[in-house]
Design a protein around this motif. Structure first.
Motif, PDB file in Angstrom:
ATOM      1  N   MET A  64       1.194  -1.137   0.161  1.00 50.40           N
ATOM      2  CA  MET A  64      -0.003  -0.228  -0.301  1.00 50.40           C
ATOM      3  C   MET A  64       1.034   1.164  -0.094  1.00 50.40           C
ATOM      4  O   MET A  64       1.756   1.241   0.945  1.00 50.40           O
ATOM      5  CB  MET A  64      -1.003   0.043   1.047  1.00 50.40           C
ATOM      6  N   ALA A  65       0.697   2.236  -1.206  1.00 47.44           N
ATOM      7  CA  ALA A  65       1.540   3.328  -1.340  1.00 47.44           C
ATOM      8  C   ALA A  65       1.060   4.840  -0.768  1.00 47.44           C
ATOM      9  O   ALA A  65      -0.533   4.233  -0.783  1.00 47.44           O
ATOM     10  CB  ALA A  65       2.175   3.611  -2.528  1.00 47.44           C
ATOM     11  N   TRP A  66       1.754   5.063  -0.240  1.00 50.15           N
ATOM     12  CA  TRP A  66       1.034   6.666   1.142  1.00 50.15           C
ATOM     13  C   TRP A  66       2.035   7.348   0.267  1.00 50.15           C
ATOM     14  O   TRP A  66       2.831   7.566  -0.007  1.00 50.15           O
ATOM     15  CB  TRP A  66       1.365   5.996   2.689  1.00 50.15           C
ATOM     16  N   THR A  67       1.323   8.617   0.075  1.00 50.95           N
ATOM     17  CA  THR A  67       1.940  10.132  -0.190  1.00 50.95           C
ATOM     18  C   THR A  67       1.549  10.527   0.655  1.00 50.95           C
ATOM     19  O   THR A  67       0.594  11.537   1.806  1.00 50.95           O
ATOM     20  CB  THR A  67       0.784  10.388  -1.934  1.00 50.95           C
ATOM     21  N   ILE A  68       2.948  11.388   0.563  1.00 45.70           N
ATOM     22  CA  ILE A  68       2.756  12.506   2.303  1.00 45.70           C
ATOM     23  C   ILE A  68       2.394  14.252   1.970  1.00 45.70           C
ATOM     24  O   ILE A  68       2.771  14.526   0.996  1.00 45.70           O
ATOM     25  CB  ILE A  68       4.014  12.756   2.356  1.00 45.70           C
ATOM     26  N   PHE A  69       1.829  14.456   1.877  1.00 42.08           N
ATOM     27  CA  PHE A  69       1.373  16.258   2.317  1.00 42.08           C
ATOM     28  C   PHE A  69       2.118  17.071   2.476  1.00 42.08           C
ATOM     29  O   PHE A  69       3.104  17.122   3.338  1.00 42.08           O
ATOM     30  CB  PHE A  69       0.254  15.804   3.251  1.00 42.08           C
ATOM     31  N   ASP A  70       2.648  17.852   0.953  1.00 44.35           N
ATOM     32  CA  ASP A  70       2.953  18.604   1.510  1.00 44.35           C
ATOM     33  C   ASP A  70       3.540  19.091   3.367  1.00 44.35           C
ATOM     34  O   ASP A  70       4.016  19.652   2.956  1.00 44.35           O
ATOM     35  CB  ASP A  70       2.816  19.952   0.026  1.00 44.35           C
ATOM     36  N   THR A  71       2.120  20.187   3.224  1.00 51.50           N
ATOM     37  CA  THR A  71       1.961  20.127   5.048  1.00 51.50           C
ATOM     38  C   THR A  71       3.123  20.065   5.535  1.00 51.50           C
ATOM     39  O   THR A  71       3.338  20.922   6.234  1.00 51.50           O
ATOM     40  CB  THR A  71       0.526  21.139   5.244  1.00 51.50           C
ATOM     41  N   PHE A  72       2.354  18.666   5.800  1.00 56.50           N
ATOM     42  CA  PHE A  72       3.312  17.561   6.977  1.00 56.50           C
ATOM     43  C   PHE A  72       4.973  17.977   6.382  1.00 56.50           C
ATOM     44  O   PHE A  72       5.411  18.226   7.394  1.00 56.50           O
ATOM     45  CB  PHE A  72       2.744  16.282   6.842  1.00 56.50           C
ATOM     46  N   LEU A  73       5.371  17.835   5.432  1.00 59.71           N
ATOM     47  CA  LEU A  73       6.871  18.352   5.013  1.00 59.71           C
ATOM     48  C   LEU A  73       6.926  19.489   5.700  1.00 59.71           C
ATOM     49  O   LEU A  73       8.554  19.914   6.354  1.00 59.71           O
ATOM     50  CB  LEU A  73       7.141  17.861   3.251  1.00 59.71           C
TER      51      LEU A  73
ATOM     52  N   ASP B 138      -4.102  20.556   0.214  1.00 57.01           N
ATOM     53  CA  ASP B 138      -4.652  20.190   1.681  1.00 57.01           C
ATOM     54  C   ASP B 138      -3.801  20.514   2.571  1.00 57.01           C
ATOM     55  O   ASP B 138      -2.629  19.803   2.855  1.00 57.01           O
ATOM     56  CB  ASP B 138      -5.090  18.570   1.335  1.00 57.01           C
ATOM     57  N   ALA B 139      -4.059  21.751   3.918  1.00 61.59           N
ATOM     58  CA  ALA B 139      -3.281  21.873   4.602  1.00 61.59           C
ATOM     59  C   ALA B 139      -3.793  21.734   5.842  1.00 61.59           C
ATOM     60  O   ALA B 139      -3.029  21.895   7.188  1.00 61.59           O
ATOM     61  CB  ALA B 139      -2.884  24.200   4.800  1.00 61.59           C
ATOM     62  N   ASN B 140      -4.771  21.656   6.965  1.00 61.63           N
ATOM     63  CA  ASN B 140      -5.784  21.649   7.193  1.00 61.63           C
ATOM     64  C   ASN B 140      -7.022  19.596   6.967  1.00 61.63           C
ATOM     65  O   ASN B 140      -7.193  19.033   5.243  1.00 61.63           O
ATOM     66  CB  ASN B 140      -6.210  21.970   8.560  1.00 61.63           C
ATOM     67  N   MET B 141      -7.432  18.849   7.937  1.00 65.59           N
ATOM     68  CA  MET B 141      -8.565  18.372   7.435  1.00 65.59           C
ATOM     69  C   MET B 141      -9.317  18.895   7.339  1.00 65.59           C
ATOM     70  O   MET B 141     -10.545  17.929   7.387  1.00 65.59           O
ATOM     71  CB  MET B 141      -8.157  17.013   8.126  1.00 65.59           C
ATOM     72  N   THR B 142     -10.325  20.089   7.182  1.00 67.77           N
ATOM     73  CA  THR B 142     -11.280  20.267   6.528  1.00 67.77           C
ATOM     74  C   THR B 142     -11.937  19.843   5.755  1.00 67.77           C
ATOM     75  O   THR B 142     -12.995  19.818   5.801  1.00 67.77           O
ATOM     76  CB  THR B 142     -11.658  21.636   7.009  1.00 67.77           C
ATOM     77  N   ALA B 143     -11.859  19.917   5.093  1.00 72.41           N
ATOM     78  CA  ALA B 143     -12.082  19.753   3.292  1.00 72.41           C
ATOM     79  C   ALA B 143     -11.765  17.722   3.595  1.00 72.41           C
ATOM     80  O   ALA B 143     -12.802  18.020   2.339  1.00 72.41           O
ATOM     81  CB  ALA B 143     -11.121  20.241   1.443  1.00 72.41           C
ATOM     82  N   ILE B 144     -10.765  17.269   4.061  1.00 71.06           N
ATOM     83  CA  ILE B 144     -11.072  15.475   4.103  1.00 71.06           C
ATOM     84  C   ILE B 144     -12.139  16.059   4.859  1.00 71.06           C
ATOM     85  O   ILE B 144     -12.764  14.636   4.508  1.00 71.06           O
ATOM     86  CB  ILE B 144      -9.174  15.728   4.212  1.00 71.06           C
ATOM     87  N   GLU B 145     -12.416  15.611   5.666  1.00 66.72           N
ATOM     88  CA  GLU B 145     -13.089  15.816   6.937  1.00 66.72           C
ATOM     89  C   GLU B 145     -14.247  15.709   6.302  1.00 66.72           C
ATOM     90  O   GLU B 145     -15.418  15.076   6.445  1.00 66.72           O
ATOM     91  CB  GLU B 145     -13.357  15.939   7.814  1.00 66.72           C
TER      92      GLU B 145
END
Length: 146
Positions: free
Chosen positions: A1-10, A44-51
């Protein structure tokens, strides 16, 4: 399972505003979302749109599941993040429309303050309506960063 890291986290990790992924650090959760809107690595800088697209159903708890036994290891200049696999038990009216799993820092102060870490496509739809749903992390960890 491949995971993509969010730019904001980096960016937060590199700027000193860190997310502590190790056991005993920050609360790290995994959320299931549908395909109304895919997570966006670059914006996606926070979880608002994702949630807003979070799945719902029997056996699935709002905000997702808390990762257990989070672990960070460093070897030969590579940092590896890992945790135990996550299972949502079958529910008669369980989730039927999960397309993505999103790992994030849960703050408990609102989705606008929660930090997306990484996401993976589940080749959905998948769910826990006909049996348990398990997110099985790779034996080499969830992700590595050099």
């Amino acid at each position: 399972m491949a995971w993509t890291i969010f730019d904001t986290f980096l960016e937060k990790q590199e700027s000193g505003s860190t997310v502590n992924l190790d056991t005993g650090g920050d609360t790290i959760k995994i959320m299931l979302v549908d395909n109304t809107r895919a997570p966006v690595e670059a914006t996606d800088a926070n979880m608002t749109a994702i949630e807003a697209n979070q799945c719902a159903g029997d056996g699935y708890t709002d905000d997702g599941a808390t990762l257990v036994n989070q672990d960070i290891t460093l070897a030969a200049g590579t940092v590896k993040f890992d945790a135990n696999d996550v299972t949502w038990s079958q529910g008669a009216s369980g989730v039927t429309d999960a397309y993505y799993a999103v790992i994030y820092k849960f703050t408990g102060t609102g989705y606008a303050n929660d930090i997306p870490i990484c996401f993976s496509s589940l080749t959905g739809p998948v769910g826990n309506d006909t049996g348990d749903l398990t997110i099985q992390f790779d034996t080499d960890g969830i992700f590595e960063k050099t």
